[in-house]
Design a protein around this motif. Structure first.
Motif, PDB file in Angstrom:
ATOM      1  N   MET A  62       0.823  -1.204   0.000  1.00 31.50           N
ATOM      2  CA  MET A  62       0.000   0.000   0.000  1.00 31.50           C
ATOM      3  C   MET A  62       0.859   1.256   0.000  1.00 31.50           C
ATOM      4  O   MET A  62       2.012   1.241   0.434  1.00 31.50           O
ATOM      5  CB  MET A  62      -0.910   0.019   1.234  1.00 31.50           C
ATOM      6  CG  MET A  62      -1.900  -1.113   1.273  1.00 31.50           C
ATOM      7  SD  MET A  62      -3.030  -0.947   2.665  1.00 31.50           S
ATOM      8  CE  MET A  62      -1.921  -1.248   4.014  1.00 31.50           C
ATOM      9  N   SER A  63       0.288   2.354  -0.465  1.00 29.47           N
ATOM     10  CA  SER A  63       0.949   3.656  -0.309  1.00 29.47           C
ATOM     11  C   SER A  63       0.922   4.046   1.160  1.00 29.47           C
ATOM     12  O   SER A  63       0.018   3.653   1.907  1.00 29.47           O
ATOM     13  CB  SER A  63       0.245   4.711  -1.153  1.00 29.47           C
ATOM     14  OG  SER A  63       0.379   4.405  -2.521  1.00 29.47           O
ATOM     15  N   GLY A  64       1.894   4.878   1.581  1.00 28.65           N
ATOM     16  CA  GLY A  64       2.133   5.029   3.008  1.00 28.65           C
ATOM     17  C   GLY A  64       1.562   6.235   3.711  1.00 28.65           C
ATOM     18  O   GLY A  64       1.755   6.386   4.913  1.00 28.65           O
ATOM     19  N   THR A  65       0.840   7.141   3.026  1.00 29.36           N
ATOM     20  CA  THR A  65       0.479   8.393   3.695  1.00 29.36           C
ATOM     21  C   THR A  65      -0.692   8.273   4.657  1.00 29.36           C
ATOM     22  O   THR A  65      -0.876   9.143   5.497  1.00 29.36           O
ATOM     23  CB  THR A  65       0.138   9.480   2.656  1.00 29.36           C
ATOM     24  OG1 THR A  65      -0.911   8.999   1.807  1.00 29.36           O
ATOM     25  CG2 THR A  65       1.345   9.809   1.809  1.00 29.36           C
ATOM     26  N   ASN A  66      -1.483   7.236   4.529  1.00 21.97           N
ATOM     27  CA  ASN A  66      -2.654   7.115   5.402  1.00 21.97           C
ATOM     28  C   ASN A  66      -2.491   5.967   6.397  1.00 21.97           C
ATOM     29  O   ASN A  66      -3.461   5.398   6.867  1.00 21.97           O
ATOM     30  CB  ASN A  66      -3.928   6.911   4.570  1.00 21.97           C
ATOM     31  CG  ASN A  66      -5.164   7.382   5.325  1.00 21.97           C
ATOM     32  OD1 ASN A  66      -5.102   8.322   6.109  1.00 21.97           O
ATOM     33  ND2 ASN A  66      -6.280   6.729   5.101  1.00 21.97           N
ATOM     34  N   ILE A  67      -1.241   5.637   6.697  1.00 20.91           N
ATOM     35  CA  ILE A  67      -0.939   4.566   7.647  1.00 20.91           C
ATOM     36  C   ILE A  67      -0.415   5.206   8.926  1.00 20.91           C
ATOM     37  O   ILE A  67       0.534   5.985   8.894  1.00 20.91           O
ATOM     38  CB  ILE A  67       0.104   3.594   7.072  1.00 20.91           C
ATOM     39  CG1 ILE A  67      -0.432   2.930   5.801  1.00 20.91           C
ATOM     40  CG2 ILE A  67       0.490   2.547   8.104  1.00 20.91           C
ATOM     41  CD1 ILE A  67       0.620   2.222   4.993  1.00 20.91           C
ATOM     42  N   ILE A  68      -1.046   4.905  10.030  1.00 23.05           N
ATOM     43  CA  ILE A  68      -0.603   5.445  11.323  1.00 23.05           C
ATOM     44  C   ILE A  68       0.401   4.482  11.933  1.00 23.05           C
ATOM     45  O   ILE A  68       0.160   3.273  11.995  1.00 23.05           O
ATOM     46  CB  ILE A  68      -1.798   5.623  12.282  1.00 23.05           C
ATOM     47  CG1 ILE A  68      -2.805   6.631  11.714  1.00 23.05           C
ATOM     48  CG2 ILE A  68      -1.322   6.091  13.653  1.00 23.05           C
ATOM     49  CD1 ILE A  68      -4.104   6.714  12.513  1.00 23.05           C
ATOM     50  N   SER A  69       1.538   5.008  12.359  1.00 20.63           N
ATOM     51  CA  SER A  69       2.490   4.181  13.111  1.00 20.63           C
ATOM     52  C   SER A  69       2.910   4.943  14.359  1.00 20.63           C
ATOM     53  O   SER A  69       3.135   6.151  14.303  1.00 20.63           O
ATOM     54  CB  SER A  69       3.703   3.822  12.259  1.00 20.63           C
ATOM     55  OG  SER A  69       4.458   4.962  11.952  1.00 20.63           O
ATOM     56  N   ARG A  70       2.988   4.250  15.456  1.00 18.84           N
ATOM     57  CA  ARG A  70       3.334   4.874  16.733  1.00 18.84           C
ATOM     58  C   ARG A  70       4.196   3.919  17.550  1.00 18.84           C
ATOM     59  O   ARG A  70       4.045   2.693  17.471  1.00 18.84           O
ATOM     60  CB  ARG A  70       2.075   5.200  17.563  1.00 18.84           C
ATOM     61  CG  ARG A  70       1.166   6.250  16.975  1.00 18.84           C
ATOM     62  CD  ARG A  70       1.739   7.652  17.135  1.00 18.84           C
ATOM     63  NE  ARG A  70       0.778   8.647  16.690  1.00 18.84           N
ATOM     64  CZ  ARG A  70       0.639   9.048  15.436  1.00 18.84           C
ATOM     65  NH1 ARG A  70       1.402   8.517  14.492  1.00 18.84           N
ATOM     66  NH2 ARG A  70      -0.252   9.963  15.117  1.00 18.84           N
TER      67      ARG A  70
END
Length: 369
Positions: A84-92
């Motif tokens: 997937m493209s990465g701009t709408n993936i939340i990582s914390r």
């Protein structure tokens, strides 16, 4: 974070970026050598405006371009993994108090609900336990959490279904990059002067910068495990527009500006000429990106209790710019390497293929592993 992942010996991997669609046909060894063979690959153009915040807005156009690349490059496996493209993936990165093993999962989910305000039912949430760390004299457990909309995941699966490909995995960029860097990366031996220059940090924490057209993705890996991920909404296409302004080109001449960017990159030529002006424009954009990068690294060190990285790897189309390694080394004080100049153990290319484009294929190869 794989949505589905059933073992398949020969399959296709697809990485849909803002600018390019990368498609690789691979064959995975069944024996213990874990050798990944690249049978064939093709790179197509992502239809303009088709991706927004990681979501596919025009699936038919994307499907048509993927189908064209598959046909033109005679890529014919019937199963596929997709990134997937990465701009709408939340990582914390979250921290929890150390608790008995039997309570770890429950405590992590409590912390996720308290600190990441998302709808638990409409998102796919996964976590990876990174281990113990000391915070203010107390033992904490460090956890890497990723959150992706189920609707976006379904969009990517629909693309594979429309192409009549059997979906066997959907993954996110930070995970696919980490998988790739679990391979044996041999960058060779630096000379004595270079070793001395960059001797301050000596550990197994690396930064991987994915220099894309619209974004710059920061991945920090410790012992080849993802510890930090951020997406900066600035990419190399901004350089094209800066060159248009610097050279007083017409708006429709942006392709000429992109050609100049590839020719001159971050040149150190001081005499006023096209090379000097284009490099000056590129520096303005890169200086802005570096400022954001330094803020992210500082956040990782102070808020995520991270270890200072010891080296940089550069991937993505922007990593091909002239002088990019020297630029990162000067601004971040760490040795920088383009991935396409490294020897990769466990990865074998068909002899007829161009290995120099490896920097474009890292995500597509990582998801295969």
């Amino acid at each position: 974070m794989a949505v589905v992942d059933f073992f398949s010996n020969s399959f296709i991997t697809i990485d849909i970026g803002f600018r390019y669609i990368k498609i690789v046909q691979v064959k995975k060894s069944k024996n213990k050598s874990k050798l990944l063979s690249v049978v064939n690959y093709g790179i197509g153009d992502t239809p303009k405006g088709c991706i927004k915040n990681g979501a596919i807005k025009d699936k038919d156009a994307v499907v048509a371009e993927i189908a064209r690349v598959l046909k033109d490059h005679n890529i014919n496996a019937k199963e596929a993994k997709i990134v997937m493209s990465g701009t709408n993936i939340i990582s914390r990165v979250i921290m929890i108090d150390k608790v008995p093993d039997s309570e770890v999962d429950k405590r992590i989910w409590e912390e996720i609900r308290e600190t990441i305000p998302v709808d638990m039912n409409s998102n796919r949430i996964d976590y990876k336990l990174l281990g113990e760390t000391m915070v203010d004299g107390k033992v904490k457990l460090k956890v890497f959490v990723t959150v992706v909309s189920k609707k976006i995941i379904d969009n990517y699966i629909d693309i594979l279904n429309q192409l009549r490909l059997k979906p066997i995995a959907v993954d996110i960029p930070s995970n696919s990059v980490a998988k790739f860097f679990k391979l044996d990366i041999d960058i060779g031996q630096d000379n004595t002067a270079r070793k001395l220059k960059f001797s301050k940090y000596n550990n197994n924490t690396w930064i991987v910068f994915d220099l894309g057209s619209e974004t710059t993705i920061i991945n920090i890996l410790k012992d080849k495990t993802p510890e930090f991920n951020r997406v900066i909404l600035k990419g190399s296409s901004r350089i094209d527009h800066e060159i248009v302004k610097e050279l007083d080109l017409q708006p429709h001449e942006v392709q000429k500006a992109e050609l100049y960017k590839k020719m001159y990159g971050l040149s150190t030529i001081l005499t006023p000429c096209n090379e000097y002006l284009c490099s000056k424009a590129a520096m303005r954009v890169m200086d802005s990106i570096i400022k954001d990068i330094k803020m992210c690294i500082d956040f990782y060190l102070t808020r995520c209790n991270g270890e200072h990285p010891s080296k940089i790897f550069l991937i993505g189309g922007g990593s091909q710019m002239k002088g990019i390694e020297e630029y990162f080394e000067e601004n971040l004080g760490l040795p920088a390497y383009k991935i396409n100049v490294a020897k990769i153990g466990g990865l074998e290319f068909n002899q007829a293929l161009d290995k120099d484009r490896l920097n474009y294929l890292v995500n597509a190869l990582g998801v295969a592993l």
